[in-house]
Design a protein around this motif. Structure first.
Motif, short mmCIF file in Angstrom:
data_model
loop_
_atom_site.label_atom_id
_atom_site.label_comp_id
_atom_site.label_asym_id
_atom_site.label_seq_id
_atom_site.Cartn_x
_atom_site.Cartn_y
_atom_site.Cartn_z
N ILE A 3 12.38 41.48 26.48
CA ILE A 3 11.67 41.79 25.24
C ILE A 3 12.62 41.92 24.06
O ILE A 3 12.35 41.43 22.95
N SER A 4 13.75 42.60 24.28
CA SER A 4 14.67 42.90 23.17
C SER A 4 15.59 41.74 22.82
O SER A 4 16.20 41.74 21.74
N LYS A 5 15.71 40.76 23.73
CA LYS A 5 16.66 39.65 23.56
C LYS A 5 18.11 40.15 23.51
O LYS A 5 18.99 39.49 22.94
N LEU A 6 18.36 41.31 24.08
CA LEU A 6 19.70 41.86 24.19
C LEU A 6 20.03 42.08 25.65
O LEU A 6 19.13 42.23 26.48
N SER A 7 21.32 42.10 25.98
CA SER A 7 21.69 42.52 27.32
C SER A 7 21.33 43.99 27.46
O SER A 7 21.22 44.72 26.45
N PHE A 8 21.15 44.44 28.68
CA PHE A 8 20.82 45.85 28.90
C PHE A 8 21.90 46.74 28.33
O PHE A 8 21.62 47.76 27.68
N GLN B 149 23.16 50.22 21.39
CA GLN B 149 22.59 50.22 20.04
C GLN B 149 21.50 51.26 19.85
O GLN B 149 21.38 51.86 18.77
N HIS B 150 20.70 51.50 20.89
CA HIS B 150 19.48 52.29 20.70
C HIS B 150 19.52 53.68 21.35
O HIS B 150 18.65 54.50 21.07
N GLY C 110 25.39 59.72 19.68
CA GLY C 110 26.79 60.10 19.59
C GLY C 110 27.48 60.12 20.95
O GLY C 110 28.50 60.81 21.13
N MET C 111 26.98 59.33 21.89
CA MET C 111 27.54 59.27 23.24
C MET C 111 28.65 58.21 23.29
O MET C 111 28.46 57.10 23.79
N HIS C 112 29.82 58.58 22.81
CA HIS C 112 30.91 57.62 22.67
C HIS C 112 31.75 57.48 23.93
O HIS C 112 32.69 56.68 23.95
#
Length: 501
Positions: free
Chosen positions: A185-190, A196-197, A203-205
């Protein structure tokens, strides 16, 4: 007004003192667990966004005795599912996905009808587990990706365990498929979607999908994982050196959605805070996520009955039935070398996180800090009597081990021996050449589970130790229970033949 202010200050001081007592009790409990039961891990407790307790017990690496620190990163295993659930709900919130969508709308090759997205999120789909046959044979050692696993499911097409929505069965398959749907759906890798989301907004760096994606400068903070491969192992072994774990890694280490997120306790707290503050989802979506699932026909069910918080399942979270101190949601994770746990009191904004790099802790103990924090009675994991027996044998010999067994065998505070515990420990003793000790434990086995197998194994131990008459008695006792038990029949013939009878 002055009196009211004084009372408020007094109450605050009183609450602070009470909380200090509770945290001291938590610290005492886990100090003892570390010293006596091998608890090894990081604990973080927060309330209203503030860390009120944080401590590291033991080592990030047993071999070089590197102490654990708060910055150490763990594979949180199935706690990863909570993050996948939030990612799924984000797509629902944006109108790109519906909880009532049929699975085949998004993964068209699957030969199943009636499985909804909600069924995947709540483990009520009936989909077979990926870890068992017929899949294990198909995928063993091949490092398949989610896409390749989907192809196996489509080709093998096993029957569902039950009609979707009619029952509960925890299966990684559900979340493997959810990760694929998120990508489609997102056209992004998991990984990109999570970064990104979820990770960046929270802030989980120090959180990454797969250990291989941890940046080089943080690799030193990734813990190593340990367990005792045998009952009589004197030390913890690095799981990466153990055959069973090597095979598991070669089979499952490219699968995502159900596991494989590496993070710190501090970053999981940031995840909790982002949820509490509606950074990742709206209040309506969060409410939906925490609502208990009802099975078809309003069927009641309970999961995690053997914990301080028996629960029902929500959308990605287990929802405790005990709501006396507020709504409690949680999730656990585990694999051969580690355990993880995240438990949250939504009403009081409390969060307890425990991350371990061995397998010495389970659900009762994991939920204990939240119980103590809210002045509720708690129960720790019961002590394994087979483990206690083994440790006593290692430290003090077989006589003390047998005495310990006799003392606690009827004590419900201990996990009792089952038949294969006797068999495994006895076999280890025989392989180690301590035949007298092997005879002792198989005597306990025959006394506790008097069947053809226990008497036959006692016969084997006597035979190896050179006592043919005792061995013959045991094999004949075995045959008196089951006259067709082949091993005992052959042993009797061999002994009598050797004696010229």
């Amino acid at each position: 007004m002055k009196r009211l202010s004084f009372l408020l200050v007094l109450m605050a001081v009183s609450n602070t003192a009470l909380q200090a007592q509770q945290l001291a009790e938590i610290d005492s409990v886990f100090t003892v667990l570390n010293q006596q039961r091998g608890f090894n891990g990081n604990i973080l407790i927060a309330e209203k966004g503030k860390i009120i307790y944080e401590r590291s017990f033991g080592f990030s690496n047993y071999d070089d005795r590197t102490p654990l620190r708060p910055q150490h990163m763990f594979n949180v295993a199935s706690v990863s599912k909570t993050i996948t659930a939030v990612a799924t709900m984000q797509l629902v919130e944006r109108g790109l996905l519906n909880l009532n969508d049929d699975l085949t709308k998004h993964l068209s090759g699957l030969p199943y009808q009636g499985i909804r997205i909600q069924h995947l999120l709540s483990h009520t789909s009936g989909l077979p587990k990926v870890q068992i046959h017929p899949f294990r044979k198909e995928i063993s050692g091949k490092r398949y990706t989610n896409e390749e696993l989907l192809e196996v499911y489509t080709r093998v097409a096993p029957e569902l365990y039950f009609s979707p929505g009619s029952n509960y069965n925890y299966a990684n398959t559900n979340y493997i498929f959810l990760a694929l749907i998120i990508e489609k759906i997102s056209k992004l890798s998991f990984e990109q979607f999570l970064q990104q989301h979820i990770f960046e907004p929270s802030g989980m760096h120090r959180t990454f999908l797969f250990e291989r994606n941890v940046p080089l400068h943080l690799q030193k903070n990734v813990v190593s994982y340990y367990r005792k491969p045998k009952w009589l192992s004197k030390r913890f072994h690095l799981v990466d050196t153990l055959a069973a774990n090597i095979e598991d890694s070669a089979t499952f280490d490219n699968i995502y959605g159900a596991s494989s997120i590496h993070t710190t306790a501090g970053d999981l707290l940031k995840f909790h805070t982002a949820l509490q503050n509606n950074v990742l989802l709206s209040i309506a979506s969060l409410t939906k996520m925490y609502d208990p699932i009802t099975l078809n026909g309003k069927k009641e069910f309970t999961i995690n009955e053997k914990s301080n918080y028996p629960a029902v399942v929500g959308t990605g979270w287990q929802v405790a039935k005990d709501s006396t101190v507020g709504k409690i949601v949680y999730h656990s994770g585990g694999f051969q070398g580690g355990r993880s746990f995240m438990i949250r009191n939504l009403k009081k904004d409390q969060c307890v996180i425990l991350l371990t790099n061995n397998v010495e802790t389970d659900r009762y103990t994991f939920t204990t800090p939240m119980r103590i924090l809210n002045r509720a009675p708690y129960q720790l994991d019961r002590i394994s009597l087979p483990r206690l027996f083994s440790n006593e044998y290692i430290s003090n010999g077989i006589a003390v081990a047998v005495s310990t067994y006799q003392k606690y065998k009827n004590d419900t505070a201990y996990v009792p021996f089952v038949d294969y515990d006797f068999e495994e420990i006895g076999t280890e003793l025989m392989n180690a050449g301590d035949l007298d000790a092997a005879v002792k434990i198989f005597e306990l086995y025959a006394d506790t589970f008097p069947d053809e197998y226990s008497w036959s194994m006692l016969g084997d131990a006597h035979l190896l130790s050179g006592n043919e008459s005792k061995a013959l008695e045991c094999f004949e006792k075995s045959l008196s229970i089951n006259s067709e038990y082949g091993h005992s029949k052959n042993a009797v013939l061999k002994i009598k033949g050797g004696n010229g009878k």
